[in-house]
Scaffold this motif. Structure first.
Motif, short mmCIF file in Angstrom:
data_model
loop_
_atom_site.label_atom_id
_atom_site.label_comp_id
_atom_site.label_asym_id
_atom_site.label_seq_id
_atom_site.Cartn_x
_atom_site.Cartn_y
_atom_site.Cartn_z
N VAL A 41 0.84 -1.20 0.00
CA VAL A 41 0.00 0.00 0.00
C VAL A 41 0.87 1.25 0.00
CG1 VAL A 41 -1.51 1.40 1.46
CG2 VAL A 41 -2.07 -0.99 1.02
N CYS A 42 1.87 1.28 0.86
CA CYS A 42 2.74 2.45 0.95
C CYS A 42 3.55 2.63 -0.32
CB CYS A 42 3.66 2.33 2.17
SG CYS A 42 2.78 2.40 3.76
N ARG A 43 3.95 1.53 -0.93
CA ARG A 43 4.68 1.63 -2.20
C ARG A 43 3.80 2.25 -3.27
NH1 ARG A 43 4.96 -0.47 -6.89
NH2 ARG A 43 3.26 -1.93 -6.47
N ILE A 44 2.53 1.87 -3.31
CA ILE A 44 1.59 2.44 -4.29
C ILE A 44 1.41 3.93 -4.05
CG2 ILE A 44 -0.82 2.44 -5.04
CD1 ILE A 44 -0.87 -0.57 -4.50
N LEU A 45 1.20 4.31 -2.79
CA LEU A 45 1.00 5.73 -2.47
C LEU A 45 2.22 6.55 -2.85
CD1 LEU A 45 -0.78 5.50 1.01
CD2 LEU A 45 -1.82 5.91 -1.23
N GLU A 46 3.41 6.06 -2.51
CA GLU A 46 4.64 6.78 -2.86
C GLU A 46 4.78 6.89 -4.37
OE1 GLU A 46 7.50 4.37 -0.89
OE2 GLU A 46 7.29 5.39 1.05
N GLY A 47 4.44 5.81 -5.09
CA GLY A 47 4.55 5.83 -6.54
C GLY A 47 3.59 6.82 -7.18
N GLU A 48 2.46 7.10 -6.51
CA GLU A 48 1.50 8.06 -7.06
C GLU A 48 1.75 9.48 -6.58
OE1 GLU A 48 -2.46 6.63 -6.37
OE2 GLU A 48 -2.20 4.86 -7.64
N GLY A 49 2.81 9.66 -5.78
CA GLY A 49 3.20 11.01 -5.39
C GLY A 49 2.88 11.43 -3.98
N ALA A 50 2.45 10.50 -3.13
CA ALA A 50 2.13 10.87 -1.75
C ALA A 50 3.37 11.32 -1.00
CB ALA A 50 1.49 9.68 -1.04
#
Length: 381
Positions: A41-50
């Protein structure tokens, strides 16, 4: 479903991290799977710019979830480095949902919370009642009423004096039923509940029911399980309340679709129902949406819309959004924009079951439609 409990999400600007999370089982292998899921989940958020602070806040919240307390999982909404809202789900998501977007991702919540309508439970007996509100925010006390406390018990004797006493008992019951009905009507209005469930004494329940105002009586059901006394809760009572909520939701959907079919027209004549993003965006700008209808499998849910800082600044084109006074509009999903607008204008929201191929023409085109607060006169798009 009323969305007032989502108000904290609309008091601040985004972007937002939204995560629908199933914490897995409460064992060693479940804990390991949960840890891996949190990392993903955190990897996805970071990848989307979080940003790092918001991602860390999400990570901490997810790692602290307990399968025992939240067996179906939770949805987390975070922005600006903190979790703004965490809400329990009624059933687990089919897969983890994580995104970083200008607006909170809300449609899955409506599906996974079981259209969690507000239910006012009245625990009644012949001397009074206790009221409990059940809804998206859990359970909370909604008041109490005490009637006359004497005389309330009959005797077994049949002489004249005892018959006279028993008449007094009957009068006490009738008086208390009226007081309970009056207090229950007030609690219903104040709580904004969708449904009333009467629990308790088998004589008091119908006596209260028949004294309610017609509008309240129309949304009131009785269950024979449970009572007002301490320790009278049971699995049968809980199932009875949930069954009443499910039946009420189905009835509301059927009634809404009947109104929608009767209200929409395929011409330029004024109408009481609309469908499609352009017409809905205009209705949202004018605060005309009374009930927003969403079909989860509709293609228009993911259609691009443009929004400004205010919830009613919704348009289908960037240039239209600029004419609303927003110099730098943001592209978002249409369903997110419309749900935000519905929430802040106290509109109701109903999830329409996905089409099964029969009667699809009766469902909102593209998956989005609305019943309106007053007659809508279509404008050219």
């Amino acid at each position: 479903m009323q969305l007032s409990f989502l108000e904290p999400l609309f008091d601040r600007a985004g972007p937002w991290a939204t995560v629908y999370f199933d914490p897995a089982q409460n064992d060693e292998s479940g804990a390991k799977r949960r840890e891996l899921s949190v990392r993903e989940v955190c990897r996805i958020l970071e990848g989307e710019g979080a940003d790092a602070a918001t991602t860390q806040a999400v990570r901490d919240a997810l790692m602290n979830l307990s399968p025992a307390e939240d067996p179906a999982g939770r949805v987390i909404f975070a922005a600006g480095g903190e979790v703004v809202l965490s809400h329990r789900l009624s059933r687990p998501p089919q897969g983890q949902i994580a995104c970083w977007a200008p607006l909170p991702r809300l449609t899955p919540l409506l599906e996974l919370s079981g259209q969690d309508l507000a239910c006012l439970v009245a625990y009644v007996d012949r001397t009074g009642a206790d009221f409990e509100l059940r809804g998206a925010a859990g359970r909370q006390d909604a008041g109490q009423v005490k009637g006359r406390q004497w005389p309330v018990h009959r005797t077994a004797r049949a002489d004249w004096s005892e018959r006279h006493f028993q008449l007094k008992v009957e009068n006490t019951w009738e008086h208390n039923a009226g007081e309970i009905a009056e207090a229950l009507s007030s609690a219903y209005e104040e709580s904004g509940a969708d449904l009333v469930v009467l629990v308790g004494d088998p004589r008091a329940r119908p006596a209260v029911h028949e004294r309610l105002p017609e509008a309240v009586r129309h949304v009131t059901v009785e269950t024979e399980h449970g009572g007002r006394a301490e320790g009278s809760s049971s699995a049968a009572l809980e199932e009875g309340i949930e069954q009443a909520r499910r039946q009420h939701t189905r009835r509301r959907i059927e009634e809404a679709l009947d109104r929608f079919r009767a209200g929409r027209v395929g011409t330029d004549r004024p109408t009481d129902a609309v469908e499609g993003v352009p017409a809905l965006a205009e209705a949202a700008r004018e605060h005309r949406i009374d009930t927003l209808l969403i079909r989860p499998d509709g293609a228009d849910l993911a259609r691009e819309a443009w929004v400004g800082g205010e919830p009613d600044q919704v348009a289908v084109r960037r240039s239209d959004a600029r004419t609303l006074g927003q110099a730098d509009p943001i592209p978002v999903r249409a369903d997110d924009a419309l749900l935000r607008a519905a929430a802040v204008t106290a509109a109701d929201v109903l999830i329409v079951p996905p089409s099964d191929g029969d009667g699809a023409e009766d469902l909102p085109a593209g998956g989005l439609g609305a019943l309106l607060r007053w007659t809508y006169e279509p404008t050219a798009v």
